[in-house]
Design a protein around this motif. Structure first.
Motif, PDB file in Angstrom:
ATOM      1  N   ALA A   1       0.701  -1.360  -0.101  1.00  0.00           N
ATOM      2  CA  ALA A   1      -0.075   0.087   0.019  1.00  0.00           C
ATOM      3  C   ALA A   1       0.944   1.116   0.052  1.00  0.00           C
ATOM      4  CB  ALA A   1      -0.923   0.268   1.075  1.00  0.00           C
ATOM      5  N   GLY A   2       0.429   2.117  -0.681  1.00  0.00           N
ATOM      6  CA  GLY A   2       1.274   3.253  -0.805  1.00  0.00           C
ATOM      7  C   GLY A   2       1.217   4.474   0.371  1.00  0.00           C
ATOM      8  N   SER A   3       0.252   3.992   1.191  1.00  0.00           N
ATOM      9  CA  SER A   3      -0.052   4.931   2.287  1.00  0.00           C
ATOM     10  C   SER A   3       0.840   4.107   3.386  1.00  0.00           C
ATOM     11  CB  SER A   3      -1.375   4.845   2.764  1.00  0.00           C
ATOM     12  OG  SER A   3      -1.676   3.388   2.982  1.00  0.00           O
ATOM     13  N   CYS A   4       1.686   2.912   3.263  1.00  0.00           N
ATOM     14  CA  CYS A   4       2.425   2.608   4.337  1.00  0.00           C
ATOM     15  C   CYS A   4       3.742   2.809   4.052  1.00  0.00           C
ATOM     16  CB  CYS A   4       2.268   1.005   4.179  1.00  0.00           C
ATOM     17  SG  CYS A   4       0.563   0.402   4.485  1.00  0.00           S
TER      18      CYS A   4
ATOM     19  N   ASP B   1       8.935  -3.661   1.983  1.00  0.00           N
ATOM     20  CA  ASP B   1       9.155  -4.963   2.709  1.00  0.00           C
ATOM     21  C   ASP B   1       7.929  -5.562   3.235  1.00  0.00           C
ATOM     22  OD1 ASP B   1      11.877  -4.203   2.650  1.00  0.00           O
ATOM     23  OD2 ASP B   1      11.706  -2.869   4.538  1.00  0.00           O
ATOM     24  N   GLY B   2       6.901  -4.968   3.686  1.00  0.00           N
ATOM     25  CA  GLY B   2       5.482  -5.827   3.855  1.00  0.00           C
ATOM     26  C   GLY B   2       5.076  -6.645   2.847  1.00  0.00           C
ATOM     27  N   ALA B   3       5.075  -6.301   1.653  1.00  0.00           N
ATOM     28  CA  ALA B   3       4.797  -6.990   0.510  1.00  0.00           C
ATOM     29  C   ALA B   3       5.685  -8.163   0.118  1.00  0.00           C
ATOM     30  CB  ALA B   3       4.481  -6.081  -0.812  1.00  0.00           C
TER      31      ALA B   3
ATOM     32  N   VAL C   1       3.303  -1.881   7.303  1.00  0.00           N
ATOM     33  CA  VAL C   1       3.777  -2.881   6.186  1.00  0.00           C
ATOM     34  C   VAL C   1       2.648  -3.483   5.719  1.00  0.00           C
ATOM     35  CG1 VAL C   1       5.993  -3.310   7.509  1.00  0.00           C
ATOM     36  CG2 VAL C   1       3.951  -4.443   8.209  1.00  0.00           C
ATOM     37  N   GLY C   2       1.432  -2.830   5.376  1.00  0.00           N
ATOM     38  CA  GLY C   2       0.325  -3.406   4.888  1.00  0.00           C
ATOM     39  C   GLY C   2       0.457  -3.701   3.284  1.00  0.00           C
ATOM     40  N   SER C   3      -0.217  -4.788   2.844  1.00  0.00           N
ATOM     41  CA  SER C   3      -0.296  -5.150   1.355  1.00  0.00           C
ATOM     42  C   SER C   3      -1.685  -5.934   1.137  1.00  0.00           C
ATOM     43  CB  SER C   3       0.974  -6.037   1.142  1.00  0.00           C
ATOM     44  OG  SER C   3       0.945  -7.048   1.434  1.00  0.00           O
TER      45      SER C   3
ATOM     46  N   TYR D   1      -8.529  -3.843   1.130  1.00  0.00           N
ATOM     47  CA  TYR D   1      -8.231  -4.350   2.256  1.00  0.00           C
ATOM     48  C   TYR D   1      -6.660  -4.937   2.302  1.00  0.00           C
ATOM     49  CZ  TYR D   1     -13.135  -3.977   2.737  1.00  0.00           C
ATOM     50  OH  TYR D   1     -14.482  -3.426   2.782  1.00  0.00           O
ATOM     51  N   LEU D   2      -5.895  -4.815   3.505  1.00  0.00           N
ATOM     52  CA  LEU D   2      -4.567  -5.223   3.554  1.00  0.00           C
ATOM     53  C   LEU D   2      -4.221  -6.116   4.770  1.00  0.00           C
ATOM     54  CD1 LEU D   2      -3.305  -1.476   3.579  1.00  0.00           C
ATOM     55  CD2 LEU D   2      -3.739  -3.120   1.587  1.00  0.00           C
ATOM     56  N   THR D   3      -3.187  -6.716   4.608  1.00  0.00           N
ATOM     57  CA  THR D   3      -2.793  -7.722   5.573  1.00  0.00           C
ATOM     58  C   THR D   3      -2.637  -7.231   7.205  1.00  0.00           C
ATOM     59  OG1 THR D   3      -0.454  -7.166   4.956  1.00  0.00           O
ATOM     60  CG2 THR D   3      -1.541  -9.043   3.942  1.00  0.00           C
ATOM     61  N   SER D   4      -2.410  -5.850   7.038  1.00  0.00           N
ATOM     62  CA  SER D   4      -2.099  -5.107   8.357  1.00  0.00           C
ATOM     63  C   SER D   4      -3.289  -4.773   9.124  1.00  0.00           C
ATOM     64  CB  SER D   4      -1.437  -3.798   8.153  1.00  0.00           C
ATOM     65  OG  SER D   4      -1.860  -3.095   7.303  1.00  0.00           O
ATOM     66  N   MET D   5      -4.516  -4.854   8.424  1.00  0.00           N
ATOM     67  CA  MET D   5      -5.594  -4.531   9.064  1.00  0.00           C
ATOM     68  C   MET D   5      -6.376  -5.317   9.898  1.00  0.00           C
ATOM     69  SD  MET D   5      -7.804  -2.641   5.655  1.00  0.00           S
ATOM     70  CE  MET D   5      -7.116  -1.099   4.995  1.00  0.00           C
ATOM     71  N   ILE D   6      -7.085  -4.932  10.936  1.00  0.00           N
ATOM     72  CA  ILE D   6      -7.741  -5.544  12.038  1.00  0.00           C
ATOM     73  C   ILE D   6      -9.020  -5.057  12.128  1.00  0.00           C
ATOM     74  CG2 ILE D   6      -7.640  -6.508  14.617  1.00  0.00           C
ATOM     75  CD1 ILE D   6      -4.431  -6.013  14.288  1.00  0.00           C
TER      76      ILE D   6
END
Length: 231
Positions: free
Chosen positions: A49-52, A57-59, A111-113, A160-165
């Motif tokens: 995500a460009g906002s991260c 690295d997260g991707a 680190v969201g992707s 929706y990203l891997t970092s979201m809860i």
């Protein structure tokens, strides 16, 4: 099929930074990965995500961890309920991201992707999809079909990203019998433009040549897993 009746796969992948990143001499924030274990083959693609702040690295972590986990535990995955697959895949990625964040003293939100993946076993192909991006298949007659569409949030530029809860309910699972698929292709949303949502011919050409000739506004990436043809 080879002589032993085991399906073998060829992997092709390509990626290129978008104009914004190229103008600033920044790296592509998409990541691609594949892994093989026995007759199981897995591919994965993550769009940072460009906002991260640590999107690249997260991707990379998400793609590599997912491909390895799917290939190593393919037989277990195919007997699990979809809900269990969602949980185990997301938690495997999340644990790897947490470890990285702890070591780097940063936050998970950095680190969201998105995450797309597919794993082929002796009997089926299972696909996993979180966020935007696309999953397509090719049958033995080389006809394309979209298997999984992007999922955006309330706005078209959200996803929706891997970092979201929490995000587990947005992890989509799809299973298709092996004999119905000749190739599976994962590609990022960066291929979209003002005139068409994507151009499969352009993506196929890029995968065949290993080069994206003309940069897009956003980063682009694609990875394909195709049956090896008999000699």
């Amino acid at each position: 099929m080879n002589k032993e009746g085991v399906t073998q796969w060829e992997i092709a992948a390509v990626r290129r930074a978008g104009r914004y990143h190229e103008e600033r001499e920044e790296a592509c924030q998409d990541a691609i990965a594949f892994a093989c274990r026995g007759e199981n083959t897995a591919i994965a693609l993550a769009d940072g995500a460009g906002s991260c702040s640590r999107a690249e690295d997260g991707a990379r972590i998400a793609a590599e961890v997912t491909a390895q986990a799917l290939a190593q535990m393919a037989e277990e995955w195919q007997t699990m309920e979809d809900a269990d697959v969602r949980y185990h895949v997301l938690m495997t990625v999340r644990m790897a991201l947490d470890k990285y964040c702890w070591a780097e003293d940063i936050y998970l939100k950095d680190v969201g992707s998105t995450l797309l993946a597919a794993v082929a076993t002796s009997s089926q192909v299972m696909m996993i999809h979180l966020g935007d991006g696309w999953i397509a298949q090719t049958d033995e007659k080389q006809k394309h079909a979209i298997l999984s569409l992007p999922e955006n949030g309330r706005r078209s530029n959200q996803t929706y990203l891997t970092s979201m809860i929490p995000v587990i309910k947005h992890v989509r699972i799809q299973r298709i019998p092996l004999e119905q698929i000749d190739a599976v292709m994962l590609f990022s949303d960066g291929w979209e433009n003002a005139s068409v949502r994507y151009d499969l011919d352009e993506i196929e050409t890029a995968l065949r040549t290993g080069e994206v000739k003309i940069p897009h506004t956003d980063d682009v990436s694609a990875i394909r897993m195709a049956r090896k043809k008999a000699n």
